[in-house]
Design a protein around this motif. Structure first.
Motif, PDB file in Angstrom:
ATOM      1  N   MET A 131     -12.134  35.521  31.852  1.00 53.41           N
ATOM      2  CA  MET A 131     -11.224  34.670  31.101  1.00 53.41           C
ATOM      3  C   MET A 131     -10.028  35.493  30.613  1.00 53.41           C
ATOM      4  O   MET A 131     -10.178  36.602  30.140  1.00 53.41           O
ATOM      5  N   ALA A 132      -8.848  34.924  30.733  1.00 52.43           N
ATOM      6  CA  ALA A 132      -7.633  35.629  30.336  1.00 52.43           C
ATOM      7  C   ALA A 132      -7.549  35.765  28.821  1.00 52.43           C
ATOM      8  O   ALA A 132      -8.039  34.921  28.081  1.00 52.43           O
ATOM      9  N   GLU A 133      -6.923  36.816  28.410  1.00 52.39           N
ATOM     10  CA  GLU A 133      -6.697  37.078  26.991  1.00 52.39           C
ATOM     11  C   GLU A 133      -5.779  35.994  26.412  1.00 52.39           C
ATOM     12  O   GLU A 133      -4.855  35.534  27.056  1.00 52.39           O
ATOM     13  N   ASP A 134      -6.037  35.592  25.193  1.00 52.79           N
ATOM     14  CA  ASP A 134      -5.206  34.601  24.510  1.00 52.79           C
ATOM     15  C   ASP A 134      -3.847  35.234  24.184  1.00 52.79           C
ATOM     16  O   ASP A 134      -3.789  36.205  23.433  1.00 52.79           O
ATOM     17  N   PRO A 135      -2.740  34.706  24.730  1.00 53.54           N
ATOM     18  CA  PRO A 135      -1.430  35.318  24.487  1.00 53.54           C
ATOM     19  C   PRO A 135      -1.031  35.348  23.019  1.00 53.54           C
ATOM     20  O   PRO A 135      -0.249  36.195  22.612  1.00 53.54           O
ATOM     21  N   SER A 136      -1.595  34.454  22.223  1.00 56.12           N
ATOM     22  CA  SER A 136      -1.243  34.451  20.805  1.00 56.12           C
ATOM     23  C   SER A 136      -1.821  35.650  20.067  1.00 56.12           C
ATOM     24  O   SER A 136      -1.437  35.920  18.925  1.00 56.12           O
ATOM     25  N   THR A 137      -2.736  36.376  20.695  1.00 52.81           N
ATOM     26  CA  THR A 137      -3.303  37.579  20.074  1.00 52.81           C
ATOM     27  C   THR A 137      -2.873  38.856  20.784  1.00 52.81           C
ATOM     28  O   THR A 137      -3.246  39.943  20.357  1.00 52.81           O
ATOM     29  N   GLN A 138      -2.084  38.727  21.846  1.00 57.85           N
ATOM     30  CA  GLN A 138      -1.627  39.902  22.583  1.00 57.85           C
ATOM     31  C   GLN A 138      -0.351  40.462  21.963  1.00 57.85           C
ATOM     32  O   GLN A 138       0.153  39.954  20.966  1.00 57.85           O
ATOM     33  N   TYR A 139       0.178  41.498  22.594  1.00 57.87           N
ATOM     34  CA  TYR A 139       1.356  42.197  22.073  1.00 57.87           C
ATOM     35  C   TYR A 139       2.609  41.747  22.815  1.00 57.87           C
ATOM     36  O   TYR A 139       2.587  41.475  24.013  1.00 57.87           O
ATOM     37  N   TRP A 140       3.707  41.695  22.066  1.00 60.18           N
ATOM     38  CA  TRP A 140       4.999  41.261  22.584  1.00 60.18           C
ATOM     39  C   TRP A 140       6.054  42.266  22.144  1.00 60.18           C
ATOM     40  O   TRP A 140       5.941  42.887  21.090  1.00 60.18           O
ATOM     41  N   TYR A 141       7.107  42.399  22.950  1.00 60.04           N
ATOM     42  CA  TYR A 141       8.238  43.247  22.581  1.00 60.04           C
ATOM     43  C   TYR A 141       9.373  42.345  22.141  1.00 60.04           C
ATOM     44  O   TYR A 141       9.774  41.433  22.873  1.00 60.04           O
ATOM     45  N   ASN A 142       9.887  42.576  20.948  1.00 58.35           N
ATOM     46  CA  ASN A 142      10.980  41.780  20.415  1.00 58.35           C
ATOM     47  C   ASN A 142      12.295  42.419  20.859  1.00 58.35           C
ATOM     48  O   ASN A 142      12.632  43.524  20.427  1.00 58.35           O
ATOM     49  N   MET A 143      13.034  41.725  21.729  1.00 60.32           N
ATOM     50  CA  MET A 143      14.284  42.252  22.271  1.00 60.32           C
ATOM     51  C   MET A 143      15.372  42.362  21.203  1.00 60.32           C
ATOM     52  O   MET A 143      16.262  43.199  21.313  1.00 60.32           O
ATOM     53  N   LYS A 144      15.310  41.547  20.193  1.00 60.18           N
ATOM     54  CA  LYS A 144      16.319  41.541  19.136  1.00 60.18           C
ATOM     55  C   LYS A 144      16.140  42.714  18.178  1.00 60.18           C
ATOM     56  O   LYS A 144      17.105  43.366  17.797  1.00 60.18           O
ATOM     57  N   THR A 145      14.893  42.981  17.795  1.00 57.04           N
ATOM     58  CA  THR A 145      14.626  44.025  16.795  1.00 57.04           C
ATOM     59  C   THR A 145      14.163  45.347  17.404  1.00 57.04           C
ATOM     60  O   THR A 145      14.198  46.375  16.740  1.00 57.04           O
ATOM     61  N   GLY A 146      13.667  45.304  18.656  1.00 59.99           N
ATOM     62  CA  GLY A 146      13.118  46.507  19.273  1.00 59.99           C
ATOM     63  C   GLY A 146      11.718  46.840  18.786  1.00 59.99           C
ATOM     64  O   GLY A 146      11.208  47.923  19.046  1.00 59.99           O
TER      65      GLY A 146
END
Length: 62
Positions: free
Chosen positions: A1-16
């Motif tokens: 089962m794929a990881e829930d994207p709401s709990t994964q990590y994201w890179y914020n392009m605006k703030t870095g």
């Protein structure tokens, strides 16, 4: 089962900044990434992908 994207990590392009979950607006973030470390290298990965896609396009248009 794929990881829930709401709990994964994201890179914020605006703030870095690396964020976990849906912290910022979808227009400002790229991902998801499985780890904080992967997300911290998001710009490098985006550059690599862009270069690869440009090379693929150039090959296809010969």
């Amino acid at each position: 089962m794929a990881e829930d994207p709401s709990t994964q990590y994201w890179y914020n392009m605006k703030t870095g900044e690396v964020e976990q979950g849906y912290v910022s607006s979808v227009v400002d973030r790229v991902g998801p990434f499985a780890t904080r470390e992967e997300a911290s290298h998001a710009l490098e990965k985006l550059r690599e992908n862009s270069e690869k896609w440009a090379e693929d396009d150039a090959r296809e248009n010969r």
